[in-house]
Design a protein around this motif. Structure first.
Motif, PDB file in Angstrom:
ATOM      1  N   ALA A 302      22.500  19.015 154.051  1.00 27.60           N
ATOM      2  CA  ALA A 302      22.101  17.698 153.909  1.00 27.60           C
ATOM      3  C   ALA A 302      21.144  17.491 152.605  1.00 27.60           C
ATOM      4  O   ALA A 302      21.354  16.358 152.082  1.00 27.60           O
ATOM      5  CB  ALA A 302      20.919  17.591 155.105  1.00 27.60           C
ATOM      6  N   ALA A 303      20.868  18.579 152.000  1.00 29.34           N
ATOM      7  CA  ALA A 303      20.193  18.389 150.797  1.00 29.34           C
ATOM      8  C   ALA A 303      21.160  18.079 149.541  1.00 29.34           C
ATOM      9  O   ALA A 303      20.739  17.373 148.572  1.00 29.34           O
ATOM     10  CB  ALA A 303      19.387  19.530 150.224  1.00 29.34           C
ATOM     11  N   VAL A 304      22.239  18.595 149.582  1.00 26.92           N
ATOM     12  CA  VAL A 304      23.409  18.500 148.626  1.00 26.92           C
ATOM     13  C   VAL A 304      23.958  16.930 148.764  1.00 26.92           C
ATOM     14  O   VAL A 304      23.973  16.076 147.933  1.00 26.92           O
ATOM     15  CB  VAL A 304      24.714  19.307 148.926  1.00 26.92           C
ATOM     16  CG1 VAL A 304      25.911  18.776 148.098  1.00 26.92           C
ATOM     17  CG2 VAL A 304      24.243  20.639 148.596  1.00 26.92           C
ATOM     18  N   ALA A 305      23.800  16.373 150.204  1.00 31.20           N
ATOM     19  CA  ALA A 305      24.381  14.711 150.335  1.00 31.20           C
ATOM     20  C   ALA A 305      23.344  13.810 149.815  1.00 31.20           C
ATOM     21  O   ALA A 305      23.831  13.002 148.928  1.00 31.20           O
ATOM     22  CB  ALA A 305      24.301  14.817 151.848  1.00 31.20           C
ATOM     23  N   VAL A 306      22.155  14.160 149.918  1.00 32.26           N
ATOM     24  CA  VAL A 306      21.135  13.168 149.537  1.00 32.26           C
ATOM     25  C   VAL A 306      21.031  13.414 147.718  1.00 32.26           C
ATOM     26  O   VAL A 306      20.814  12.301 147.001  1.00 32.26           O
ATOM     27  CB  VAL A 306      19.961  13.721 150.087  1.00 32.26           C
ATOM     28  CG1 VAL A 306      18.508  12.554 149.412  1.00 32.26           C
ATOM     29  CG2 VAL A 306      19.745  13.266 151.455  1.00 32.26           C
ATOM     30  N   ALA A 307      21.087  14.712 147.378  1.00 35.19           N
ATOM     31  CA  ALA A 307      20.872  15.008 145.846  1.00 35.19           C
ATOM     32  C   ALA A 307      22.188  14.030 145.014  1.00 35.19           C
ATOM     33  O   ALA A 307      21.993  13.489 143.939  1.00 35.19           O
ATOM     34  CB  ALA A 307      20.954  16.455 145.605  1.00 35.19           C
ATOM     35  N   ALA A 327      14.869  14.366 145.602  1.00 36.28           N
ATOM     36  CA  ALA A 327      15.257  13.970 146.854  1.00 36.28           C
ATOM     37  C   ALA A 327      16.066  15.028 147.748  1.00 36.28           C
ATOM     38  O   ALA A 327      15.892  15.084 148.855  1.00 36.28           O
ATOM     39  CB  ALA A 327      16.398  13.055 146.587  1.00 36.28           C
ATOM     40  N   ALA A 328      16.381  16.142 146.920  1.00 40.03           N
ATOM     41  CA  ALA A 328      17.087  17.175 147.721  1.00 40.03           C
ATOM     42  C   ALA A 328      15.753  18.161 148.120  1.00 40.03           C
ATOM     43  O   ALA A 328      15.968  18.617 149.402  1.00 40.03           O
ATOM     44  CB  ALA A 328      17.931  18.212 146.868  1.00 40.03           C
ATOM     45  N   ALA A 329      14.729  18.297 147.475  1.00 43.73           N
ATOM     46  CA  ALA A 329      13.706  18.998 148.231  1.00 43.73           C
ATOM     47  C   ALA A 329      12.996  18.323 149.314  1.00 43.73           C
ATOM     48  O   ALA A 329      12.780  18.783 150.335  1.00 43.73           O
ATOM     49  CB  ALA A 329      12.547  19.216 147.128  1.00 43.73           C
ATOM     50  N   GLY A 330      13.007  16.750 149.119  1.00 52.93           N
ATOM     51  CA  GLY A 330      12.349  16.061 150.512  1.00 52.93           C
ATOM     52  C   GLY A 330      13.571  16.012 151.546  1.00 52.93           C
ATOM     53  O   GLY A 330      12.990  16.445 152.706  1.00 52.93           O
TER      54      GLY A 330
END
Length: 397
Positions: A302-307, A327-330
């Protein structure tokens, strides 16, 4: 036969007539065909179908008696080459090889604003177009090959970094979400999107290096990835490092043996060896998603998708990287709250996002084409994030 075609219509004075014409019997007149006027007897008439749409009056032989013979110019006019009628043509000069220096210069037509152009209705080229046309080279027989965007950028001296853009980023996000959702369902559900990722990774690395189609190398790398998946499923997550590293070692040895049997020149064999080894290594390392904990895969994907989506925004490079990491951290915090990781998911999301940006940068290097963007640009961010997901998942779990 009578020489008076208009007999019976009027009687004129004929000085050469010596005696009146003899009367013919009615039977002889019926046998004799009807005579035509003299001007019709000596005039050639066209009776076939023509393209003329207007009726033309016949031309008598007396009107054409003074016309000049065809093929000659009347009244002693000079010939086209400047000689005299009846004089033989001058000898032709031997033709030499054509060079750009012999190309005729474009002259402006009288009374126009630019050089003549028969393809245009007005017959001239505008001033704005004439300056651009001068930049083209001479015409060729074989034609010019199509110039790609990468070749144009290289010729103009622009940066070799061409980022994939929003469409490949959207595909990466979709594949990442499939991994994230399948990880929550189980190992066998995770295999389906993982195999898709490994196939695109194997093909994308060869295309990124300009080696296409390279079917044997892609098949070899993809076979190594499938072998690693089977080894992981058979050995379990506890023996994941041995399964991944053992498969990678075997495939490097197999690739070396195959390249030694090749009959290509040494430089080509070395180039093919390195491309095949790296492609197989990336495809096998992507199996780290299958070796990691399910919660770590859910948060990291999920973090990769947002980043990647944040990185594709039209922002300056430095600002885009910062926004993507935040964004990845969030996303790690948000998705981690749904799992046992909790707020520690921020570190996992930050690490996975940083590795994904590295893969994104690699896919943007050396004037990549659009096909590279839709293969390597889609798969490399997720493949590069697999080691971070596995290691951080074990450390934080």
């Amino acid at each position: 036969m009578s020489n008076q075609p208009y007999e019976g219509r009027y009687e004129g004075y004929d000085p050469y007539q010596q005696q009146p014409p003899q009367q013919k019997s009615r039977r002889e007149q019926e046998r004799q065909p009807q005579q035509q006027p003299e001007w019709q007897q000596h005039t050639q008439q066209w009776e076939g179908q023509t393209w003329e749409t207007q009726a033309q009056t016949p031309v008598s032989s007396s009107d054409t008696a003074y016309l000049p013979p065809q093929g000659y110019q009347p009244y002693g006019e000079p010939q086209g080459y400047g000689g005299v009628v009846g004089e033989p043509l001058p000898p032709e000069a031997p033709a030499g090889p054509w060079t750009p220096a012999h190309a005729p210069a474009a002259h402006d037509a009288p009374g126009t604003d630019g050089p003549a152009d028969p393809s245009r209705p007005g017959g001239t080229i505008p001033e704005s177009a004439s300056g651009a046309a001068a930049a083209y080279g001479p015409a060729t027989v074989v034609g010019n090959t199509r110039v790609t965007d990468a070749q144009r950028a290289r010729a103009e001296g622009r940066s070799p970094i061409i980022e994939p853009g929003m469409q490949p980023a959207a595909l990466t996000a979709v594949l990442a979400l499939l991994l994230s959702g399948a990880a929550a369902l189980g190992e066998f559900a995770l295999v389906v999107p993982l195999v898709m990722l490994q196939a695109v990774t194997a093909a994308g690395w060869f295309r990124l290096n300009g080696m296409w189609p390279a079917r044997q190398g892609i098949a070899l790398a993809f076979a190594g990835a499938l072998t690693a998946d089977v080894a992981l499923l058979a050995a379990g997550r506890e023996n994941a490092p041995a399964a991944i590293l053992g498969t990678l070692g075997v495939w490097v040895l197999l690739t070396l043996v195959l390249q030694l049997r090749s009959h290509a020149d040494p430089d080509t064999r070395m180039y093919g060896l390195m491309a095949t080894v790296v492609s197989a290594a990336l495809s096998i390392i992507a199996a780290g998603h299958l070796a990691a904990e399910p919660d770590a895969v859910t948060v990291g994907a999920a973090a990769v998708a947002v980043a990647i989506l944040a990185r594709a925004l039209p922002l300056p490079t430095a600002a885009s990287v910062v926004v993507a990491l935040l964004a990845a951290a969030g996303a790690g915090i948000a998705v981690g709250g749904m799992t046992d990781l909790g707020t520690q998911g921020a570190f996992l999301g930050l690490g996975a996002g940083a590795c994904a940006l590295i893969g994104h940068r690699v896919a943007s290097y050396d004037y990549p084409s659009r096909f590279v963007h839709f293969t390597a640009g889609v798969a490399l961010p997720l493949a590069a994030a697999a080691p971070a997901v596995y290691l951080l998942g074990r450390a934080l779990g």
